[in-house]
Write an enzyme that holds these catalytic residues in place. Structure first.
Site, PDB file in Angstrom:
ATOM      1  CG  ASP A 105      -0.308  -0.095   2.532  1.00  0.00           C
ATOM      2  OD1 ASP A 105       0.680  -0.839   2.649  1.00  0.00           O
ATOM      3  OD2 ASP A 105      -0.780   0.558   3.484  1.00  0.00           O
ATOM      4  CG  HIS A 125      -1.411   4.137   7.497  1.00  0.00           C
ATOM      5  ND1 HIS A 125      -1.776   3.007   8.194  1.00  0.00           N
ATOM      6  CD2 HIS A 125      -0.797   3.686   6.367  1.00  0.00           C
ATOM      7  CE1 HIS A 125      -1.400   1.935   7.529  1.00  0.00           C
ATOM      8  NE2 HIS A 125      -0.799   2.313   6.404  1.00  0.00           N
TER       9      HIS A 125
END
Length: 309
Positions: A65, A267
């Site tokens: 990611d 995040h």
């Protein structure tokens, strides 16, 4: 002198309708540095106005990611007829992992790409700032980055210079740089008579994915901006420990103990809404000057005296 960060992707693990995965653009006086490159980063750059003339891309670690957007970004740069070299930096494994990402597909990269492997404690020197790497506590080889501006010259007093009969021009510049000068009439003037004490620059600290740790706390001491991951709320603290991530409260505790000026949380797990009010409330109870990043958010980082004045 402008300094800002723009959040290109603020989600954890997988993209969602509200958040793309990790990427951030740091802009300083016309220079852009990219940090991490989740899938679709090139589209996020177009959407939010990040410059494609950047020359350096830094990775905190190589979970997908934070990495999968590299191939597409490099292909986009090639389609733009880029000629300038692109420099890629990352922790242990950079040459192997980034080399594999660049080799995806049959297209040939049309411009030079240099890969440099870094480690905690490394310091990249620039004209007006350093990039300092520090250790982080994740489930992979990982690092965080601190941009630390150099000390700035003290304030020059032009009124006092005129009172002393110092002609405006090169002599003012020498004095501002700390050099004594001799005037046409023979008088010697030192910088201490006209220039104040040196002033601190600004510091931005990017945590990457991490548990709270001493190295991050040390790097963040007195920072103007701490960008810290907050994947989970406190109720998921066990999950945070298992996966090598932090809760919003843990990020806020680092910010409070380090004495930073501002904390931005990123995040964010897809289980939380775009505004993530539970994460924000949890963090602000510990460190009030906290905001939750969203894709496209730009945070300006002023000099302290400008903010206080």
């Amino acid at each position: 002198m402008s300094l800002s960060v723009t959040f290109l992707g603020t989600g954890a693990a997988v993209p969602s309708p509200e958040r793309n995965v990790s990427a951030l653009a740091l802009a300083r006086e016309g220079e852009t540095l990219l940090f991490d490159c989740g899938e679709g980063t090139q589209r996020q750059m177009m959407r939010y106005g990040a410059s494609f003339t950047f020359c350096e891309l830094f990775f905190t670690h190589f979970h997908s990611d934070h990495l999968l957007g590299l191939t597409g970004l490099v292909r986009t740069l090639g389609m733009q007829d880029r000629q300038e070299p692109l420099r890629l930096y990352g922790p242990k494994g950079a040459e192997r992992v980034l080399g594999q990402a660049l080799a995806v597909g049959i297209e040939r990269t049309k411009f030079p790409v240099e890969i440099t492997e870094l480690k905690p404690g490394d310091r990249l020197h620039r004209d007006a700032y350093d990039l300092v790497l520090f250790d982080t506590d994740h489930r992979a080889d990982s690092v965080g980055y601190a941009l630390v501006e150099h000390l700035r010259l003290g304030r020059f007093n032009p009124d006092r210079a005129r009172e002393l009969g110092i002609p405006e021009g090169p002599l003012w510049g020498k004095l501002h740089r700390g050099e004594p000068v001799t005037l046409p009439d023979g008088r010697r003037v030192t910088a201490g008579e006209l220039v104040g004490p040196t002033r601190p620059g600004r510091t931005i600290v990017l945590s990457g994915d991490t548990r709270p740790c001493d190295a991050l706390l040390h790097a963040a001491r007195g920072a103007d901006l701490l960008v810290h991951e907050a994947t989970f709320a406190a109720e998921e603290s066990d999950r945070a420990r298992e996966t090598g991530h932090s809760t919003a409260a843990e990020a806020a505790e680092i910010a409070r103990e380090a004495g930073v000026r501002q904390l931005v949380l990123t995040h964010i797990s897809a289980r939380y809404s775009r505004e993530a009010p539970e994460l924000l409330a949890e963090a602000q109870a510990v460190f009030p000057n906290t905001v939750i990043a969203r894709d496209g958010l730009t945070v300006e980082v002023p000099f302290r005296e400008a903010e206080e004045g």
